[in-house]
Scaffold this motif. Structure first.
Motif, PDB file in Angstrom:
ATOM      1  N   SER A 101       0.850  -1.127  -0.121  1.00  0.00           N
ATOM      2  CA  SER A 101      -0.134  -0.033   0.037  1.00  0.00           C
ATOM      3  C   SER A 101       0.962   1.350   0.094  1.00  0.00           C
ATOM      4  N   GLY A 103       1.262   3.395   2.338  1.00  0.00           N
ATOM      5  CA  GLY A 103       1.976   3.506   3.706  1.00  0.00           C
ATOM      6  C   GLY A 103       2.951   2.472   3.842  1.00  0.00           C
ATOM      7  N   SER A 153      -5.606   6.303   4.357  1.00  0.00           N
ATOM      8  CA  SER A 153      -6.323   7.083   5.607  1.00  0.00           C
ATOM      9  C   SER A 153      -5.253   8.378   5.604  1.00  0.00           C
ATOM     10  N   GLN A 156      -1.701   7.419   6.617  1.00  0.00           N
ATOM     11  CA  GLN A 156      -0.902   6.831   5.643  1.00  0.00           C
ATOM     12  C   GLN A 156      -0.423   7.987   4.604  1.00  0.00           C
ATOM     13  N   TYR A 246      -0.768   2.940  23.490  1.00  0.00           N
ATOM     14  CA  TYR A 246      -0.084   2.704  22.104  1.00  0.00           C
ATOM     15  C   TYR A 246      -0.031   3.945  21.080  1.00  0.00           C
ATOM     16  N   LEU A 250       4.248   7.470  19.248  1.00  0.00           N
ATOM     17  CA  LEU A 250       4.291   8.415  17.960  1.00  0.00           C
ATOM     18  C   LEU A 250       4.319  10.059  18.526  1.00  0.00           C
ATOM     19  N   LEU A 289       4.825  -3.737  15.795  1.00  0.00           N
ATOM     20  CA  LEU A 289       4.599  -2.441  15.196  1.00  0.00           C
ATOM     21  C   LEU A 289       4.974  -1.383  16.308  1.00  0.00           C
ATOM     22  N   SER A 377      -1.326  -7.779   8.361  1.00  0.00           N
ATOM     23  CA  SER A 377      -0.757  -6.442   8.391  1.00  0.00           C
ATOM     24  C   SER A 377       0.355  -6.210   8.979  1.00  0.00           C
ATOM     25  N   LEU A 378       0.820  -5.049   9.182  1.00  0.00           N
ATOM     26  CA  LEU A 378       2.200  -4.944   9.680  1.00  0.00           C
ATOM     27  C   LEU A 378       1.814  -4.750  11.377  1.00  0.00           C
ATOM     28  N   GLY A 380      -0.233  -7.158  12.742  1.00  0.00           N
ATOM     29  CA  GLY A 380      -0.473  -8.511  12.940  1.00  0.00           C
ATOM     30  C   GLY A 380      -1.801  -8.946  12.087  1.00  0.00           C
ATOM     31  N   PRO A 406     -13.815  -0.543  23.582  1.00  0.00           N
ATOM     32  CA  PRO A 406     -13.173  -1.049  22.637  1.00  0.00           C
ATOM     33  C   PRO A 406     -11.642  -1.489  23.024  1.00  0.00           C
ATOM     34  N   LEU A 407     -11.365  -2.593  22.648  1.00  0.00           N
ATOM     35  CA  LEU A 407     -10.001  -3.119  22.860  1.00  0.00           C
ATOM     36  C   LEU A 407      -9.070  -2.190  22.303  1.00  0.00           C
ATOM     37  N   LEU A 408      -7.798  -2.395  22.961  1.00  0.00           N
ATOM     38  CA  LEU A 408      -6.524  -1.433  22.425  1.00  0.00           C
ATOM     39  C   LEU A 408      -5.251  -2.429  21.869  1.00  0.00           C
ATOM     40  N   GLU A 409      -6.055  -3.712  21.692  1.00  0.00           N
ATOM     41  CA  GLU A 409      -5.178  -4.396  20.895  1.00  0.00           C
ATOM     42  C   GLU A 409      -5.900  -5.418  19.983  1.00  0.00           C
TER      43      GLU A 409
HETATM   44  C1  B12 Z   1      -5.875   3.589  10.361  1.00  0.00           C
HETATM   45  C2  B12 Z   1      -5.707   2.729  11.782  1.00  0.00           C
HETATM   46  C3  B12 Z   1      -7.090   2.108  11.579  1.00  0.00           C
HETATM   47  C4  B12 Z   1      -8.431   2.011  10.602  1.00  0.00           C
HETATM   48  C5  B12 Z   1      -7.826   1.025   9.623  1.00  0.00           C
HETATM   49  C6  B12 Z   1      -8.220   0.973   8.314  1.00  0.00           C
HETATM   50  C7  B12 Z   1      -7.784   1.595   7.076  1.00  0.00           C
HETATM   51  N1  B12 Z   1      -8.164   1.366   5.976  1.00  0.00           N
HETATM   52  O1  B12 Z   1      -6.978   2.451   7.304  1.00  0.00           O
HETATM   53  C8  B12 Z   1      -9.316   1.427  11.554  1.00  0.00           C
HETATM   54  C9  B12 Z   1     -10.011   2.561  12.180  1.00  0.00           C
HETATM   55  C10 B12 Z   1     -10.561   0.505  10.838  1.00  0.00           C
HETATM   56  C11 B12 Z   1      -8.715   0.662  12.777  1.00  0.00           C
HETATM   57  C12 B12 Z   1      -9.272  -0.564  13.441  1.00  0.00           C
HETATM   58  C13 B12 Z   1      -8.777  -0.991  14.421  1.00  0.00           C
HETATM   59  N2  B12 Z   1      -7.357  -0.504  15.046  1.00  0.00           N
HETATM   60 CO1  B12 Z   1      -6.216   0.808  14.245  1.00  0.00          CO
HETATM   61  N3  B12 Z   1      -4.811   1.937  13.797  1.00  0.00           N
HETATM   62  C14 B12 Z   1      -4.838   2.810  12.651  1.00  0.00           C
HETATM   63  C15 B12 Z   1      -3.416   3.561  12.636  1.00  0.00           C
HETATM   64  C16 B12 Z   1      -4.073   5.000  13.122  1.00  0.00           C
HETATM   65  C17 B12 Z   1      -2.816   3.670  11.169  1.00  0.00           C
HETATM   66  C18 B12 Z   1      -2.626   2.176  10.640  1.00  0.00           C
HETATM   67  C19 B12 Z   1      -1.918   2.288   9.421  1.00  0.00           C
HETATM   68  O2  B12 Z   1      -2.251   2.803   8.388  1.00  0.00           O
HETATM   69  N4  B12 Z   1      -0.387   1.889   9.219  1.00  0.00           N
HETATM   70  C20 B12 Z   1       0.508   2.203   8.361  1.00  0.00           C
HETATM   71  C21 B12 Z   1       0.411   0.936   7.165  1.00  0.00           C
HETATM   72  C22 B12 Z   1       1.291   1.064   6.101  1.00  0.00           C
HETATM   73  O3  B12 Z   1       0.496  -0.258   7.986  1.00  0.00           O
HETATM   74  P1  B12 Z   1      -0.580  -1.476   7.579  1.00  0.00           P
HETATM   75  O4  B12 Z   1       0.006  -2.757   8.481  1.00  0.00           O
HETATM   76  O5  B12 Z   1      -0.437  -1.869   6.053  1.00  0.00           O
HETATM   77  O6  B12 Z   1      -1.869  -0.778   7.821  1.00  0.00           O
HETATM   78  C23 B12 Z   1      -3.077  -1.703   8.209  1.00  0.00           C
HETATM   79  C24 B12 Z   1      -3.140  -2.173   9.376  1.00  0.00           C
HETATM   80  O7  B12 Z   1      -2.434  -1.153  10.394  1.00  0.00           O
HETATM   81  C25 B12 Z   1      -4.753  -2.145   9.586  1.00  0.00           C
HETATM   82  N5  B12 Z   1      -4.926  -2.034  11.269  1.00  0.00           N
HETATM   83  C26 B12 Z   1      -5.349  -0.755  11.735  1.00  0.00           C
HETATM   84  N6  B12 Z   1      -5.709  -0.935  12.916  1.00  0.00           N
HETATM   85  C27 B12 Z   1      -5.030  -2.319  13.349  1.00  0.00           C
HETATM   86  C28 B12 Z   1      -5.163  -2.864  14.541  1.00  0.00           C
HETATM   87  C29 B12 Z   1      -4.440  -3.930  14.689  1.00  0.00           C
HETATM   88  C30 B12 Z   1      -4.527  -4.825  16.025  1.00  0.00           C
HETATM   89  C31 B12 Z   1      -4.155  -4.871  13.320  1.00  0.00           C
HETATM   90  C32 B12 Z   1      -3.960  -6.222  13.627  1.00  0.00           C
HETATM   91  C33 B12 Z   1      -4.303  -4.226  12.099  1.00  0.00           C
HETATM   92  C34 B12 Z   1      -4.818  -2.909  12.038  1.00  0.00           C
HETATM   93  O8  B12 Z   1      -5.059  -1.308   8.971  1.00  0.00           O
HETATM   94  C35 B12 Z   1      -4.380  -0.742   8.075  1.00  0.00           C
HETATM   95  C36 B12 Z   1      -4.637  -0.521   6.662  1.00  0.00           C
HETATM   96  O9  B12 Z   1      -4.992  -1.582   6.056  1.00  0.00           O
HETATM   97  C37 B12 Z   1      -2.934   2.723  13.708  1.00  0.00           C
HETATM   98  C38 B12 Z   1      -1.674   3.672  14.406  1.00  0.00           C
HETATM   99  C39 B12 Z   1      -0.604   3.170  14.696  1.00  0.00           C
HETATM  100  N7  B12 Z   1       0.440   3.850  15.638  1.00  0.00           N
HETATM  101  O10 B12 Z   1       0.018   2.234  13.992  1.00  0.00           O
HETATM  102  C40 B12 Z   1      -3.933   2.261  14.667  1.00  0.00           C
HETATM  103  C41 B12 Z   1      -3.698   0.893  15.394  1.00  0.00           C
HETATM  104  C42 B12 Z   1      -2.846   0.376  14.912  1.00  0.00           C
HETATM  105  N8  B12 Z   1      -5.044   0.567  15.663  1.00  0.00           N
HETATM  106  C43 B12 Z   1      -4.981  -0.049  16.842  1.00  0.00           C
HETATM  107  C44 B12 Z   1      -6.371  -0.891  17.285  1.00  0.00           C
HETATM  108  C45 B12 Z   1      -6.511  -1.304  18.704  1.00  0.00           C
HETATM  109  C46 B12 Z   1      -7.240  -1.142  16.407  1.00  0.00           C
HETATM  110  C47 B12 Z   1      -8.427  -1.920  16.836  1.00  0.00           C
HETATM  111  C48 B12 Z   1      -7.979  -3.333  17.321  1.00  0.00           C
HETATM  112  C49 B12 Z   1      -9.558  -1.272  17.631  1.00  0.00           C
HETATM  113  C50 B12 Z   1     -10.696  -2.104  18.057  1.00  0.00           C
HETATM  114  N9  B12 Z   1     -11.017  -1.986  19.359  1.00  0.00           N
HETATM  115  O11 B12 Z   1     -11.476  -2.855  17.418  1.00  0.00           O
HETATM  116  C51 B12 Z   1      -9.346  -2.155  15.212  1.00  0.00           C
HETATM  117  C52 B12 Z   1      -8.914  -3.357  14.425  1.00  0.00           C
HETATM  118  C53 B12 Z   1      -9.850  -4.507  14.698  1.00  0.00           C
HETATM  119  C54 B12 Z   1      -9.535  -5.661  13.799  1.00  0.00           C
HETATM  120  N10 B12 Z   1     -10.554  -5.706  12.669  1.00  0.00           N
HETATM  121  O12 B12 Z   1      -8.544  -6.539  13.672  1.00  0.00           O
HETATM  122  C55 B12 Z   1      -3.874   0.280  17.874  1.00  0.00           C
HETATM  123  C56 B12 Z   1      -3.251  -1.104  17.969  1.00  0.00           C
HETATM  124  C57 B12 Z   1      -2.369  -1.112  19.273  1.00  0.00           C
HETATM  125  C58 B12 Z   1      -1.653  -2.415  19.457  1.00  0.00           C
HETATM  126  N11 B12 Z   1      -1.454  -2.803  20.599  1.00  0.00           N
HETATM  127  O13 B12 Z   1      -1.241  -3.127  18.610  1.00  0.00           O
HETATM  128  C59 B12 Z   1      -3.287   1.313  17.016  1.00  0.00           C
HETATM  129  C60 B12 Z   1      -1.724   1.735  17.369  1.00  0.00           C
HETATM  130  C61 B12 Z   1      -3.976   2.673  17.324  1.00  0.00           C
HETATM  131  C62 B12 Z   1      -3.864   3.029  19.169  1.00  0.00           C
HETATM  132  N12 B12 Z   1      -3.207   3.934  19.462  1.00  0.00           N
HETATM  133  O14 B12 Z   1      -4.491   2.577  19.675  1.00  0.00           O
HETATM  134  N13 B12 Z   1      -7.262   1.164  12.758  1.00  0.00           N
END
Ligand code: B12
Length: 429
Positions: A101, A103, A153, A156, A246, A250, A289, A377-378, A380, A406-409
């Protein structure tokens, strides 16, 4: 630090009291324990698991992974170049996985810079053009009236700008303008910007300001950085985290690059450091991550330091941790419910104590009529479907502790307790 120092000197000269965010050193054993979590992930070398954020985090930390580190970068290069530019590595390694992607490509470029390289040559230029194209597409998706939203987003979008900036690649003012507008108005059509998102935007703005790449926007950038600082400080919880535990890494990366003319920044950062320390001691940092975003902070560094990284700084060699498997046979019961499907799903699931939510879902799939799907994803495994219902556009399966927390993980990291009820809810974001 040069600019910051000059600014502080100037303010001192004017008689103003400037305040900076410093994170005093943390016990090196605690830092090493965090770093050890990264090592097993560095042996996973397929595109599905390769995580440029791990490499960036390590290079900006006080730790190093020896030969593993160089090999990891080598694999990042092979896989990213192949998947973005369509260059086959060899026939065995050809895969039909989705392309990275915006990002992920941005994080890859940060990884290259973390090794003190600039992207260059034909391949490098193509990667830069690809990232610029991604940003232009997102700019169009947001629209001239700012009513739309990026397909990925704003997080990204910020990462993309930051990556081009540390490689000294100029971007049209209108691209940065979209992110500036989002921060200035804090109202993408639905919901407010999260602390993680504003922090990432602030890091991108700080880089642009320091590199003087978008000169016409200098004043607007300075004001937006100030807005970001204020937003982050306002989001400090009584325990000291910015947003939540978490988002604090940043947020601190951003604040560490800040100064403020009043005496509140330093105190807020010290409080955040104490909160982080307590969370580290509680074992809250398991996710690689997040660890990769935290390690630079513990070394007084941020992504902005990738403008001119120090690749000669001494770093301590990480040794793999000795695993001590837990012996518990105790069973716990977790109630799993999904009210938003027909018929609603609700079952008590029995799992060994210490199991993750993902283990609960697996058990539920094995023993009851529950079904689910994930995408790697990055961060998990990301839950993408439950009981056959896939997430639609701008929807996600939210994980909650009933009734409404909402869970933080994610599913792989969260460890439910005995008697807990977990709800999966399809919501818009
Ligand atoms: C944008 C975002 C979201 C968006 C993603 C949709 C989208 N199209 O972008 C939404 C709002 C849907 C979201 C959801 C969730 N999120 Co979020 N999210 C983010 C954020 C701000 C950026 C992620 C990103 O774009 N990374 C960059 C790209 C390049 O990496 P990527 O791996 O390709 O990105 C994908 C994954 O990150 C995935 N994703 C997003 N959140 C999460 C959380 C988890 C646990 C996983 C496995 C994947 C995931 O969506 C991204 C786009 O496809 C991060 C902040 C951070 N510090 O990283 C939090 C973050 C990763 N999210 C978090 C959490 C907790 C969640 C949820 C579990 C919340 C919940 N209670 O339901 C859910 C995921 C539930 C599930 N279905 O598995 C936490 C994770 C903490 C940890 N201990 O790992 C973070 C760090 C935010 C925080 N400070 O609390 N999230």
């Amino acid at each position: 630090m040069g600019h910051l120092g000059a600014l502080l000197f100037l303010l001192g000269g004017l008689g103003a009291l400037a305040d900076i965010c410093e994170i005093p050193e943390v016990d090196s054993k605690l830092v090493e324990r965090l770093g050890q979590h990264l090592l097993p992930w560095m042996d996973r070398l397929s595109l599905e698991y390769l995580n440029p954020s791990i490499y960036v985090g390590l290079r900006l930390s006080s730790l190093q992974a020896g030969a593993r580190e160089a090999f990891y970068l080598h694999n990042l290069k092979l896989n990213y170049q192949e998947s973005v530019l369509g260059l086959p590595i060899n026939d065995d390694n050809r895969n039909n996985q989705a392309k990275p992607s915006m990002g992920q490509l941005a994080l890859y470029l940060l990884a290259i810079r973390a090794n003190c390289e600039f992207v260059r040559g034909d391949k490098g230029n193509k990667l830069v053009s690809q990232l610029k194209r991604f940003l232009e597409d997102e700019k169009r998706a947001i629209g001239s009236n700012h009513r739309g939203h990026p397909r990925t987003s704003y997080y990204q979008y910020g990462l993309g700008i930051l990556a081009l900036c540390v490689h000294q690649k100029r971007l049209h003012d209108s691209v940065a303008g979209k992110l500036l507008y989002a921060v200035e108005h804090d109202h993408p059509p639905r919901g407010r910007l999260s602390v993680d998102t504003v922090a990432m935007a602030g890091l991108a703005f700080t880089c642009l300001e320091r590199s003087n790449l978008n000169r016409n926007q200098g004043h607007r950038l300075t004001l937006a950085i100030r807005t970001v600082q204020e937003k982050i400080l306002k989001a400090q919880t009584p325990e000291g985290h910015f947003g939540n535990v978490y988002s604090t890494p940043l947020a601190l990366q951003l604040l560490m690059n800040s100064f403020m003319p009043e005496k509140k920044l330093g105190t807020a950062c010290l409080k955040a450091r104490a909160a982080l320390l307590a969370s580290m001691q509680d074992g809250a940092f398991k996710n690689v991550l997040i660890i990769s975003q935290l390690l630079p902070v513990l070394n007084g560094k941020s992504y902005v330091d990738l403008i001119s990284p120090d690749c000669e700084a001494p770093r301590v060699l990480l040794q793999p941790a000795v695993e001590t498997p837990s012996q518990t046979q105790e069973l716990i019961s977790v109630m799993l419910k999904v009210p938003s499907v027909l018929p609603p799903y609700r079952h008590a699931i029995s799992v060994p104590a210490g199991s993750s939510l993902e283990d609960v879902l697996k058990k539920a799939q094995e023993l009851t009529g529950f079904t689910y799907g994930t995408q790697n994803s990055l961060s998990g495994p990301y839950l993408t479907s439950v009981m056959g219902r896939e997430v639609g556009e701008r929807k996600f399966w939210q994980l909650l502790q009933a009734p409404d927390t909402p869970l933080l993980e994610g599913i792989a990291d969260y460890i439910p307790k005995d008697g807990e009820t977990i709800e999966l809810r399809l919501v818009s974001w």
